[in-house]
Design an enzyme around this catalytic site. Structure first.
Site, PDB file in Angstrom:
ATOM      1  N   CYS A   2      92.665  75.934  55.316  1.00  0.00           N
ATOM      2  CA  CYS A   2      93.449  76.335  56.480  1.00  0.00           C
ATOM      3  C   CYS A   2      92.531  76.938  57.540  1.00  0.00           C
ATOM      4  O   CYS A   2      91.470  77.472  57.221  1.00  0.00           O
ATOM      5  CB  CYS A   2      94.502  77.371  56.101  1.00  0.00           C
ATOM      6  SG  CYS A   2      95.658  76.834  54.829  1.00  0.00           S
ATOM      7  N   ARG A  27      88.448  71.151  59.111  1.00  0.00           N
ATOM      8  CA  ARG A  27      88.942  71.724  57.851  1.00  0.00           C
ATOM      9  C   ARG A  27      90.121  70.929  57.289  1.00  0.00           C
ATOM     10  O   ARG A  27      90.443  71.068  56.119  1.00  0.00           O
ATOM     11  CB  ARG A  27      89.342  73.190  58.061  1.00  0.00           C
ATOM     12  CG  ARG A  27      88.165  74.064  58.455  1.00  0.00           C
ATOM     13  CD  ARG A  27      88.610  75.482  58.789  1.00  0.00           C
ATOM     14  NE  ARG A  27      89.118  76.181  57.613  1.00  0.00           N
ATOM     15  CZ  ARG A  27      88.373  76.877  56.777  1.00  0.00           C
ATOM     16  NH1 ARG A  27      87.064  76.928  56.954  1.00  0.00           N
ATOM     17  NH2 ARG A  27      88.904  77.505  55.754  1.00  0.00           N
ATOM     18  N   TRP A  75      96.819  73.596  55.170  1.00  0.00           N
ATOM     19  CA  TRP A  75      96.784  72.592  54.107  1.00  0.00           C
ATOM     20  C   TRP A  75      97.630  73.160  52.978  1.00  0.00           C
ATOM     21  O   TRP A  75      97.361  74.219  52.451  1.00  0.00           O
ATOM     22  CB  TRP A  75      95.358  72.312  53.633  1.00  0.00           C
ATOM     23  CG  TRP A  75      95.325  71.137  52.712  1.00  0.00           C
ATOM     24  CD1 TRP A  75      95.329  71.158  51.355  1.00  0.00           C
ATOM     25  CD2 TRP A  75      95.336  69.769  53.088  1.00  0.00           C
ATOM     26  NE1 TRP A  75      95.336  69.889  50.862  1.00  0.00           N
ATOM     27  CE2 TRP A  75      95.334  69.011  51.893  1.00  0.00           C
ATOM     28  CE3 TRP A  75      95.336  69.096  54.315  1.00  0.00           C
ATOM     29  CZ2 TRP A  75      95.336  67.619  51.888  1.00  0.00           C
ATOM     30  CZ3 TRP A  75      95.335  67.720  54.306  1.00  0.00           C
ATOM     31  CH2 TRP A  75      95.326  66.991  53.111  1.00  0.00           C
ATOM     32  N   ASN A 101      95.506  82.127  54.581  1.00  0.00           N
ATOM     33  CA  ASN A 101      94.731  81.080  53.912  1.00  0.00           C
ATOM     34  C   ASN A 101      94.400  81.585  52.518  1.00  0.00           C
ATOM     35  O   ASN A 101      93.786  82.633  52.364  1.00  0.00           O
ATOM     36  CB  ASN A 101      93.453  80.783  54.697  1.00  0.00           C
ATOM     37  CG  ASN A 101      92.617  79.718  54.039  1.00  0.00           C
ATOM     38  OD1 ASN A 101      93.107  78.912  53.255  1.00  0.00           O
ATOM     39  ND2 ASN A 101      91.322  79.703  54.352  1.00  0.00           N
ATOM     40  N   GLY A 102      94.816  80.852  51.483  1.00  0.00           N
ATOM     41  CA  GLY A 102      94.539  81.274  50.124  1.00  0.00           C
ATOM     42  C   GLY A 102      95.731  81.037  49.222  1.00  0.00           C
ATOM     43  O   GLY A 102      96.658  80.302  49.559  1.00  0.00           O
ATOM     44  N   GLU A 485      73.542  67.003  35.682  1.00  0.00           N
ATOM     45  CA  GLU A 485      73.639  67.587  37.021  1.00  0.00           C
ATOM     46  C   GLU A 485      72.725  68.800  37.163  1.00  0.00           C
ATOM     47  O   GLU A 485      72.072  68.985  38.194  1.00  0.00           O
ATOM     48  CB  GLU A 485      75.091  67.972  37.318  1.00  0.00           C
ATOM     49  CG  GLU A 485      75.323  68.701  38.631  1.00  0.00           C
ATOM     50  CD  GLU A 485      74.967  67.897  39.868  1.00  0.00           C
ATOM     51  OE1 GLU A 485      74.874  68.493  40.950  1.00  0.00           O
ATOM     52  OE2 GLU A 485      74.774  66.665  39.759  1.00  0.00           O
ATOM     53  N   LYS A 489      69.723  69.099  39.941  1.00  0.00           N
ATOM     54  CA  LYS A 489      69.617  70.167  40.929  1.00  0.00           C
ATOM     55  C   LYS A 489      68.227  70.788  40.905  1.00  0.00           C
ATOM     56  O   LYS A 489      67.628  71.062  41.938  1.00  0.00           O
ATOM     57  CB  LYS A 489      70.671  71.249  40.670  1.00  0.00           C
ATOM     58  CG  LYS A 489      72.054  70.888  41.118  1.00  0.00           C
ATOM     59  CD  LYS A 489      72.143  70.796  42.633  1.00  0.00           C
ATOM     60  CE  LYS A 489      73.200  69.821  43.060  1.00  0.00           C
ATOM     61  NZ  LYS A 489      72.888  68.415  42.859  1.00  0.00           N
ATOM     62  N   GLU A 492      65.591  68.323  42.308  1.00  0.00           N
ATOM     63  CA  GLU A 492      65.780  68.077  43.738  1.00  0.00           C
ATOM     64  C   GLU A 492      65.115  69.138  44.598  1.00  0.00           C
ATOM     65  O   GLU A 492      64.467  68.816  45.593  1.00  0.00           O
ATOM     66  CB  GLU A 492      67.281  68.055  44.077  1.00  0.00           C
ATOM     67  CG  GLU A 492      67.992  66.762  43.800  1.00  0.00           C
ATOM     68  CD  GLU A 492      69.434  66.832  44.240  1.00  0.00           C
ATOM     69  OE1 GLU A 492      69.885  65.916  44.953  1.00  0.00           O
ATOM     70  OE2 GLU A 492      70.132  67.792  43.870  1.00  0.00           O
ATOM     71  N   HIS A 508      66.205  61.538  18.599  1.00  0.00           N
ATOM     72  CA  HIS A 508      65.775  60.200  18.997  1.00  0.00           C
ATOM     73  C   HIS A 508      64.756  60.246  20.140  1.00  0.00           C
ATOM     74  O   HIS A 508      64.674  59.302  20.926  1.00  0.00           O
ATOM     75  CB  HIS A 508      66.987  59.356  19.393  1.00  0.00           C
ATOM     76  CG  HIS A 508      67.975  59.180  18.287  1.00  0.00           C
ATOM     77  ND1 HIS A 508      67.863  58.196  17.324  1.00  0.00           N
ATOM     78  CD2 HIS A 508      69.073  59.900  17.956  1.00  0.00           C
ATOM     79  CE1 HIS A 508      68.855  58.301  16.470  1.00  0.00           C
ATOM     80  NE2 HIS A 508      69.613  59.327  16.827  1.00  0.00           N
ATOM     81  N   LYS A 614      70.509  63.835  53.153  1.00  0.00           N
ATOM     82  CA  LYS A 614      71.860  64.207  52.757  1.00  0.00           C
ATOM     83  C   LYS A 614      72.704  62.986  52.443  1.00  0.00           C
ATOM     84  O   LYS A 614      73.439  62.960  51.463  1.00  0.00           O
ATOM     85  CB  LYS A 614      72.530  65.033  53.859  1.00  0.00           C
ATOM     86  CG  LYS A 614      73.927  65.541  53.484  1.00  0.00           C
ATOM     87  CD  LYS A 614      73.860  66.488  52.311  1.00  0.00           C
ATOM     88  CE  LYS A 614      75.225  66.972  51.881  1.00  0.00           C
ATOM     89  NZ  LYS A 614      75.179  67.716  50.622  1.00  0.00           N
TER      90      LYS A 614
END
Length: 619
Positions: A2, A27, A75, A101-102, A485, A489, A492, A508, A614
């Protein structure tokens, strides 16, 4: 997600707020509204469902003016995206309005208590309870500002909130707990907004509210109280014309800012898509009918990099919750293996930007073969969203750091919603299961907030391990993609070689690498209610013993209260208790922070790592 804007001063408040809401359109919204008090101290509210332009049309037909006002584009969280549920929301007297908002987690109990005291509710939203709470405190003789603070004390959850009262002229009360809220200070005027761009054209003097802060704005300035209720000295920051620097909001790097934005990103991706009573998921926005979702016989997922890891998690989620077979491909390999697709195949492509070349190529291959296509994407209007037959948007907001963080957690939430929706439609999940699982999704932002309370453990680990040349990450079952992941990170942004491995595969090959110089990160979470989780947990404990027997140094991500793993490893980081399938969303946050602090300690360019971009728009 929101956007809130408020203003008090000598300008046309309504026009200023509409312009501010336009600057927050990134947003994403499904309704909008504005409330203003005119010269006669009458409160006027205008609202509309849909895009902001619909509210502008309403204002053309029914104009309102005044010099203090609040507005919001919404939203949906609680209550469908209708004009009735659009913000701002009034109390019974019609003299107080609130924008928010929340998520207010205890709103149902508060609503029942207020109704028993004679309060009449007009909407399905959680926000309306705030207006009624302020009204109740006012009825006890408190002034507006004090009533606002007392009302907040009853709330449990996350919020950025602003309120005005026709009986307390030219003042705005505002508060933050979780979602961002910024105060702008001008000459004989003051502003409040969810983000800097909304008010940057009018002032460069900003105050970034801390969690727990409340503020009262008037033409003379702003008064702030901290979480303890003590008067706090406003800390003005001068924002330069450089919009990129302004967006950092005081964080050292965009990546760190985006890690800390994950509670909001998760919440915004969930908003409007679940109902806690009776436990339902709503994905009507995709444009795929329930009957079509039921007739799919298989699902193919294609993605690149971090999004591919989200696809691997999706496989676990969909197969377990909906009992539909799923295959996951690197998008760069998908079209070269001549995949078998039919008109009863759902092809899902996942991309933050929606412009990744390989993923677009996979999408086009799926369309050529007659499959139905669904894009999971963060950027409205991106090429992928225009070419896919259906779209499931994440709502992470702009992500500037090259290493994806909040976009990844939003993708995990989106595919979790997809899995729940498929399970709901296909009868694989009963009502109790849906209630429990949607409740867990609703609780995720608060749990992530708890993980972000302190950087100290990660700074200490970075000091200890930043000179390592290699890392090994291990996970089993649904935690295996999180191991991948975590390794991605680290490599990267710190340029340390790191590998993610399925823990069951250690014998293995990876065992040959283990010695006293190799840090091993193990994700070993436990859901006491799940037999499969217990089995996975015990097997992973055995893997930890294998590492320790070879002098490896173990950093473990464990569930809160897990003494058995903690006593077996060198370092343990706890995450809040959760179900087996939600744990990966929590477990990835410590891995992001670990990678960030190691990279900073090594002096790397965290936001723009070498040789990476990006959005990869070429193959």
């Amino acid at each position: 997600m929101c956007g809130i804007v408020g203003y008090v001063g000598d300008r046309d408040a309504v026009a200023l707020i509409i312009e501010g809401l336009k600057r927050l359109e990134y947003r994403g919204y499904d309704s909008a509204g504005v409330a203003v008090v005119d010269e006669a101290q009458r409160l006027h509210v205008r609202r509309a469902s849909g895009k902001l332009r619909n509210l502008q049309d309403v204002l053309l037909k029914q104009p309102i003016r005044g010099d203090y006002a609040v507005g919001q584009t919404r939203w949906a969280t609680h209550g469908r995206p209708t004009e009735e549920n659009a913000h701002p929301h009034r109390d019974c007297t019609g003299r107080i309005v609130v924008v928010h908002n929340g998520i207010i987690e205890n709103y149902l109990q508060l609503k029942r208590d207020l109704q028993s005291q004679g309060h009449r509710f007009q909407t399905e939203t959680d926000t309306e309870v705030i207006a009624h709470l302020i009204e109740r405190e006012r009825s006890l003789g408190l002034g507006f500002a004090e009533a606002f603070r007392c009302a907040l004390a009853h709330l449990r959850g996350l919020y950025a909130v602003a309120a005005i009262s026709a009986d307390d002229p030219h003042r705005i009360a505002a508060a933050r707990l979780g979602p961002p809220l910024i105060i702008g200070v001008g000459e004989n005027e003051a502003f409040v907004a969810s983000d800097i761009p909304a008010i940057l054209p009018y002032t460069r003097e900003m105050i970034f509210l801390d969690d727990g802060d409340t503020a009262v704005l008037d033409r003379g300035g702003v008064e702030i109280c901290n979480a303890a209720g003590e008067r706090a000295q406003p800390r003005l920051q001068h924002i330069t014309w450089d919009p990129i620097q302004a967006e950092k909001g005081g964080y050292r790097h965009f990546m760190l800012k985006e890690i800390f934005e994950q509670p909001r990103a998760v919440r915004d991706t969930v908003q409007g898509r679940i109902s806690l009573e009776p436990g339902r998921v709503f994905l009507d926005e995709t444009g795929i009918t329930p009957d079509d979702f039921r007739r799919f016989t298989d699902i193919k997922i294609a993605a690149c990099g971090t999004a591919w890891h989200a696809g691997l998690i999706a496989k676990y989620l969909i197969e377990q919750l909906a009992r539909v077979p799923v295959e996951v491909d690197y998008a760069s390999e998908f079209r070269y293996r001549r995949p078998i697709l039919t008109d009863r195949t759902l092809a899902v492509v996942i991309s933050q930007s929606g412009e990744t070349a390989d993923t677009l190529a996979a999408l086009r291959e799926a369309r050529t073969q007659g499959a139905r296509t669904l894009a999971v994407c963060n950027v409205p209007g991106a090429m992928m969203t225009r070419e896919a037959g259906a779209v499931l948007y994440t709502h992470a907001g702009p992500e500037i750091g090259v290493a994806s963080t909040k976009a990844f957690t939003s993708q995990l939430v989106a595919v979790y919603l997809l899995a729940l929706y498929l399970g709901q439609l296909r009868g694989a999940l009963d009502r109790d299961a849906l209630q429990n699982l949607t409740a867990e999704l609703s609780a995720l932002p608060v749990r992530i907030e708890a993980l972000l309370e302190s950087d100290i453990p990660y700074e200490e680990l970075a000091k200890e391990f930043h000179r390592a040349s290699d890392f090994l990450y291990l996970g089993r079952g649904v935690n295996f993609p999180i191991a991948l992941e975590g390794a991605l990170k680290l490599k990267e942004i710190s340029y340390i070689h790191a590998e993610g491995y399925a823990a069951g595969e250690m014998k293995h090959g990876p065992n040959a690498l283990i010695d006293e110089n190799l840090p091993v990160v193990v994700i070993n979470t436990l859901d006491e209610q799940s037999e499969s989780s217990r089995l996975r947990y015990e097997k992973t404990l055995s893997n930890i013993q294998e590492v320790k027997a070879r002098d490896g140094r173990v950093i473990a991500i464990v569930t809160e209260g897990d003494r058995e793993t903690r006593e077996s490893v060198d370092y343990a980081i706890e995450i809040p208790r959760s179900s087996e399938l939600v744990a990966p969303i929590l477990a990835v946050v410590p891995l992001q922070l670990l990678a960030y602090h190691i990279a900073v300690r090594r002096g790397c360019d965290v936001d723009q790592p070498r040789n990476l971009a990006k959005s990869v728009t070429v193959e």
